[in-house]
Design a protein around this motif. Structure first.
Motif, PDB file in Angstrom:
ATOM      1  N   VAL A 249       0.808  -1.183  -0.083  1.00 34.66           N
ATOM      2  CA  VAL A 249      -0.074  -0.211   0.060  1.00 34.66           C
ATOM      3  C   VAL A 249       0.923   1.183  -0.066  1.00 34.66           C
ATOM      4  O   VAL A 249       0.645   2.282  -0.580  1.00 34.66           O
ATOM      5  CB  VAL A 249      -0.852  -0.016   1.239  1.00 34.66           C
ATOM      6  N   GLY A 250       1.686   1.354   0.960  1.00 35.79           N
ATOM      7  CA  GLY A 250       2.877   2.484   0.747  1.00 35.79           C
ATOM      8  C   GLY A 250       3.289   2.681  -0.485  1.00 35.79           C
ATOM      9  O   GLY A 250       3.585   3.814  -1.030  1.00 35.79           O
ATOM     10  N   GLY A 251       4.170   1.502  -0.993  1.00 36.15           N
ATOM     11  CA  GLY A 251       4.587   1.506  -2.199  1.00 36.15           C
ATOM     12  C   GLY A 251       3.969   2.140  -3.393  1.00 36.15           C
ATOM     13  O   GLY A 251       4.314   3.225  -4.229  1.00 36.15           O
ATOM     14  N   ASN A 252       2.652   1.541  -3.453  1.00 37.00           N
ATOM     15  CA  ASN A 252       1.690   2.161  -4.401  1.00 37.00           C
ATOM     16  C   ASN A 252       1.278   3.773  -4.342  1.00 37.00           C
ATOM     17  O   ASN A 252       1.233   4.272  -5.256  1.00 37.00           O
ATOM     18  CB  ASN A 252       0.580   1.093  -4.755  1.00 37.00           C
ATOM     19  N   ALA A 253       1.163   3.856  -2.998  1.00 40.00           N
ATOM     20  CA  ALA A 253       0.943   5.402  -2.737  1.00 40.00           C
ATOM     21  C   ALA A 253       1.895   6.161  -3.264  1.00 40.00           C
ATOM     22  O   ALA A 253       1.728   7.345  -3.762  1.00 40.00           O
ATOM     23  CB  ALA A 253       0.533   5.689  -1.290  1.00 40.00           C
ATOM     24  N   GLU A 254       3.119   5.907  -3.029  1.00 41.68           N
ATOM     25  CA  GLU A 254       4.268   6.707  -3.116  1.00 41.68           C
ATOM     26  C   GLU A 254       4.434   7.006  -4.839  1.00 41.68           C
ATOM     27  O   GLU A 254       4.885   8.050  -5.282  1.00 41.68           O
ATOM     28  CB  GLU A 254       5.542   6.067  -2.409  1.00 41.68           C
ATOM     29  N   LEU A 255       4.089   5.708  -5.428  1.00 40.93           N
ATOM     30  CA  LEU A 255       4.152   5.793  -6.768  1.00 40.93           C
ATOM     31  C   LEU A 255       3.119   6.795  -7.317  1.00 40.93           C
ATOM     32  O   LEU A 255       3.159   7.639  -8.433  1.00 40.93           O
ATOM     33  CB  LEU A 255       3.892   4.325  -7.271  1.00 40.93           C
ATOM     34  N   LEU A 256       1.881   6.777  -6.826  1.00 44.04           N
ATOM     35  CA  LEU A 256       0.941   7.702  -7.178  1.00 44.04           C
ATOM     36  C   LEU A 256       1.210   9.312  -6.956  1.00 44.04           C
ATOM     37  O   LEU A 256       0.732  10.195  -7.705  1.00 44.04           O
ATOM     38  CB  LEU A 256      -0.571   7.586  -6.396  1.00 44.04           C
ATOM     39  N   LEU A 257       2.082   9.374  -5.977  1.00 45.28           N
ATOM     40  CA  LEU A 257       2.465  10.847  -5.593  1.00 45.28           C
ATOM     41  C   LEU A 257       3.455  11.487  -6.872  1.00 45.28           C
ATOM     42  O   LEU A 257       3.696  12.590  -6.961  1.00 45.28           O
ATOM     43  CB  LEU A 257       3.337  10.925  -4.416  1.00 45.28           C
ATOM     44  N   ASP A 258       4.137  10.285  -7.500  1.00 41.92           N
ATOM     45  CA  ASP A 258       4.869  10.676  -8.841  1.00 41.92           C
ATOM     46  C   ASP A 258       4.066  11.193  -9.925  1.00 41.92           C
ATOM     47  O   ASP A 258       4.766  11.552 -10.885  1.00 41.92           O
ATOM     48  CB  ASP A 258       5.940   9.654  -8.971  1.00 41.92           C
ATOM     49  N   GLU A 259       3.033  10.746 -10.016  1.00 44.69           N
ATOM     50  CA  GLU A 259       1.957  11.108 -11.215  1.00 44.69           C
ATOM     51  C   GLU A 259       1.426  12.496 -10.910  1.00 44.69           C
ATOM     52  O   GLU A 259       1.334  13.100  -9.750  1.00 44.69           O
ATOM     53  CB  GLU A 259       0.959   9.908 -11.134  1.00 44.69           C
ATOM     54  N   GLU A 260       1.150  13.079 -12.057  1.00 49.45           N
ATOM     55  CA  GLU A 260       0.487  14.446 -11.927  1.00 49.45           C
ATOM     56  C   GLU A 260      -1.230  14.221 -11.615  1.00 49.45           C
ATOM     57  O   GLU A 260      -1.963  13.874 -12.256  1.00 49.45           O
ATOM     58  CB  GLU A 260       0.720  15.092 -13.451  1.00 49.45           C
ATOM     59  N   LEU A 261      -1.306  14.627 -10.469  1.00 52.19           N
ATOM     60  CA  LEU A 261      -2.699  14.534  -9.793  1.00 52.19           C
ATOM     61  C   LEU A 261      -3.442  15.884  -9.441  1.00 52.19           C
ATOM     62  O   LEU A 261      -2.521  16.647  -9.164  1.00 52.19           O
ATOM     63  CB  LEU A 261      -2.661  13.623  -8.409  1.00 52.19           C
ATOM     64  N   PRO A 262      -4.620  15.795  -9.076  1.00 50.20           N
ATOM     65  CA  PRO A 262      -5.123  17.220  -8.797  1.00 50.20           C
ATOM     66  C   PRO A 262      -4.745  17.243  -7.267  1.00 50.20           C
ATOM     67  O   PRO A 262      -4.392  16.194  -6.493  1.00 50.20           O
ATOM     68  CB  PRO A 262      -6.667  16.746  -9.044  1.00 50.20           C
ATOM     69  N   GLU A 263      -4.783  18.583  -7.017  1.00 47.26           N
ATOM     70  CA  GLU A 263      -4.214  18.872  -5.493  1.00 47.26           C
ATOM     71  C   GLU A 263      -5.145  18.122  -4.350  1.00 47.26           C
ATOM     72  O   GLU A 263      -4.635  17.514  -3.618  1.00 47.26           O
ATOM     73  CB  GLU A 263      -4.320  20.352  -5.301  1.00 47.26           C
ATOM     74  N   ARG A 264      -6.439  18.067  -4.687  1.00 49.18           N
ATOM     75  CA  ARG A 264      -7.398  17.406  -3.857  1.00 49.18           C
ATOM     76  C   ARG A 264      -6.846  15.822  -3.641  1.00 49.18           C
ATOM     77  O   ARG A 264      -6.714  15.174  -2.414  1.00 49.18           O
ATOM     78  CB  ARG A 264      -8.716  17.268  -3.963  1.00 49.18           C
ATOM     79  N   SER A 265      -6.750  15.016  -4.736  1.00 52.56           N
ATOM     80  CA  SER A 265      -6.244  13.716  -4.964  1.00 52.56           C
ATOM     81  C   SER A 265      -4.797  13.384  -4.316  1.00 52.56           C
ATOM     82  O   SER A 265      -4.728  12.553  -3.445  1.00 52.56           O
ATOM     83  CB  SER A 265      -6.479  13.165  -6.323  1.00 52.56           C
ATOM     84  N   VAL A 269      -3.469  11.050  -1.022  1.00 56.68           N
ATOM     85  CA  VAL A 269      -2.811  10.024  -1.236  1.00 56.68           C
ATOM     86  C   VAL A 269      -1.712  10.337  -0.237  1.00 56.68           C
ATOM     87  O   VAL A 269      -1.082   9.404   0.313  1.00 56.68           O
ATOM     88  CB  VAL A 269      -2.058   9.949  -2.664  1.00 56.68           C
ATOM     89  N   ALA A 270      -1.251  11.698   0.163  1.00 56.42           N
ATOM     90  CA  ALA A 270      -0.191  11.825   1.035  1.00 56.42           C
ATOM     91  C   ALA A 270      -0.743  11.620   2.386  1.00 56.42           C
ATOM     92  O   ALA A 270      -0.055  10.931   3.391  1.00 56.42           O
ATOM     93  CB  ALA A 270      -0.057  13.436   1.094  1.00 56.42           C
ATOM     94  N   THR A 271      -2.123  11.572   2.626  1.00 56.24           N
ATOM     95  CA  THR A 271      -2.634  11.145   3.882  1.00 56.24           C
ATOM     96  C   THR A 271      -2.615   9.565   4.083  1.00 56.24           C
ATOM     97  O   THR A 271      -2.204   9.200   5.172  1.00 56.24           O
ATOM     98  CB  THR A 271      -4.222  11.590   4.063  1.00 56.24           C
ATOM     99  N   ILE A 272      -2.770   8.887   2.859  1.00 52.81           N
ATOM    100  CA  ILE A 272      -2.613   7.503   2.677  1.00 52.81           C
ATOM    101  C   ILE A 272      -1.290   6.942   3.275  1.00 52.81           C
ATOM    102  O   ILE A 272      -0.923   6.187   4.050  1.00 52.81           O
ATOM    103  CB  ILE A 272      -2.771   6.952   1.360  1.00 52.81           C
ATOM    104  N   VAL A 273      -0.275   7.703   2.433  1.00 55.35           N
ATOM    105  CA  VAL A 273       1.216   7.366   2.835  1.00 55.35           C
ATOM    106  C   VAL A 273       1.403   7.682   4.568  1.00 55.35           C
ATOM    107  O   VAL A 273       1.995   6.965   5.077  1.00 55.35           O
ATOM    108  CB  VAL A 273       2.033   8.368   2.002  1.00 55.35           C
ATOM    109  N   ALA A 274       0.976   8.675   4.894  1.00 54.86           N
ATOM    110  CA  ALA A 274       1.419   9.109   6.645  1.00 54.86           C
ATOM    111  C   ALA A 274       0.542   8.002   7.312  1.00 54.86           C
ATOM    112  O   ALA A 274       1.273   7.771   8.158  1.00 54.86           O
ATOM    113  CB  ALA A 274       0.674  10.552   6.798  1.00 54.86           C
TER     114      ALA A 274
END
Length: 443
Positions: A249-265, A269-274
């Motif tokens: 879960v943490g690895g996939n969430a960190e990969l999502l942070l590397d993508e271009e996501l809307p600010e809300r998303s 995701v940052a909340t998921i990582v924390a």
């Protein structure tokens, strides 16, 4: 098999005491009589019949006139003339008055003798059938020897009784002390010992009962320890099995942070990582607890620690739409296990957030208290049930109808209580008008 030691009954112990007591008193009597005989042979005292013999010798042959006896004359006497005047006496005061009374009044007293002389004078003799001092000086200074000697025997008997009673008390107290020693060891759960033998049948029967209790308690604690070890192993296995999905879960969430996501998303995701990182920390805590590992104590700034605690829990509160109010009045530093304590306090706050309805408030306060400091967490939920107030800090306890069954394994408050106990603190659960209150006090 060890040979059972022989015991005697308590009645036999008391009978032995009575025999020893009687024997010692008889011995005192024999010693008393021996001393009496030695004093008599040394002419220090005379026996009870000597006074009467002296009177008989003085009146032998019916003398016509009075002849004064010597100083060793024991009987009391007084010589009166025809008019009742005292001519001679070896007594004074009250004793002389008594002899004067015997002159005018006939008395049936066998210890009194009246003898008239040819010249008209009369002598009155009065004696006692008791042992007396031969020395007239001792007779005048001391009580009658026989009374004194009987009092001496009575005093010796009293000391004899006191000595034997103290011996019996000490003997029985030494046996009773075994019960205190055994009870103390059982109370401290030091059960790997052999209960001693008292040697008194009634005492040994009670000790045998304590031996059965010791064996039963030993077996119970052994079973409890085995159960605890099994539960520790299950917790360790559960924590280990959870590491893999959390890592994914943490690895996939960190990969999502590397993508271009809307600010809300991105914020979600940052909340998921924390949250995933915190979950990993919790698993590490469980593994450390089951393995016996521990964090070292270090001096840590209390205001800084409180601010970090707020940062860790603020995101959780925002996610559940709970308003977390904080008040930091802590000062100075304390010697603590920072990571353990932060995780423990976060568990308490998260527990309050999870049981507070959306749109309500949770209050977090840190302040200095008498001789220490404390953290208070107050929520606006349903509060603790009566059962929860007594059992919520027990490991794996989940039967909390006031707060509902929500899938928790009952480890959050238990872990918090263990960490607080490690810091010599106190974790108190109570209810207020708005909801539940958890107060954690440190010295």
């Amino acid at each position: 098999m060890a040979k059972k030691q022989r015991s005697i009954s308590l009645s036999l112990v008391l009978l032995r005491f009575a025999i020893v007591m009687l024997g010692s008193m008889v011995f005192c009597c024999l010693l008393w009589y021996l001393c009496f005989w030695r004093l008599e042979n040394a002419d220090v005292i005379c026996q009870s019949f000597v006074a009467y013999q002296q009177v008989e010798q003085m009146l032998a042959g019916e003398p016509k006139t009075f002849i004064s006896p010597g100083d060793n004359f024991i009987a009391e006497y007084a010589l009166f003339d025809q008019n009742g005047n005292v001519l001679e006496s070896n007594v004074t005061a009250k004793k002389l008055e008594d002899l004067t009374e015997f002159l005018s009044v006939a008395t049936p007293n066998l210890n009194v003798l009246r003898y008239p002389y040819a010249d008209g004078s009369t002598v009155i003799f009065h004696w006692y059938y008791r042992a007396e001092f031969v020395d007239p000086l001792l007779r005048g200074m001391l009580p009658p020897f026989e009374y004194l000697w009987m009092a001496t025997l009575g005093i010796v008997w009293v000391f004899c009784l006191l000595f034997n009673t103290l011996w019996l008390r000490r003997f029985l107290a030494a046996k009773l002390k075994l019960f205190g020693e055994v009870s103390a060891k059982i109370g401290a759960q030091e059960l790997d010992f052999t209960i001693p033998h008292a040697g008194i049948r009634e005492y040994d029967q009670a000790l045998d009962a304590m031996e059965h209790m010791r064996e039963a308690l030993y077996q119970s604690l052994s079973d409890q320890w085995a159960t605890q070890q099994k539960r520790e192993a299950e917790i360790a296995a559960l924590a280990h099995d959870l590491k893999t999905p959390l890592t994914l879960v943490g690895g996939n969430a960190e990969l999502l942070l590397d993508e271009e996501l809307p600010e809300r998303s991105r914020k979600m995701v940052a909340t998921i990582v924390a949250s995933n990182d915190r979950a990993k920390h919790y698993l590490v805590s469980l593994l450390e607890t089951s393995a016996g590992a521990d964090e070292s104590f270090k001096d840590t700034s209390l205001p800084t620690m409180f601010n970090e605690l707020c940062q860790r829990t603020m995101t959780i509160a925002e996610t559940r739409r709970i308003c977390l109010h904080t008040q930091n009045e802590l000062l100075g530093a304390a010697n603590i296990q920072k990571d353990h304590l932060l995780r423990a306090l976060a568990n308490v706050i998260q527990n309050a957030i999870e049981h507070t309805p959306a749109g309500k408030n949770v209050y977090l306060e840190g302040r200095m208290a008498d001789n220490g400091w404390q953290i208070t967490v107050c929520d606006e939920g349903p509060g603790f049930s009566k059962a929860a107030l007594h059992h919520a800090t027990e490991r794996l306890w989940r039967d909390d109808p006031a707060r509902g069954v929500d899938g928790h394994n009952g480890l959050g408050l238990w872990f918090a209580a263990q960490v607080v106990k490690t810091h010599a603190g106190q974790l108190e659960l109570q209810n207020c008008d708005s909801g539940g209150v958890v107060t954690i006090k440190f010295c």
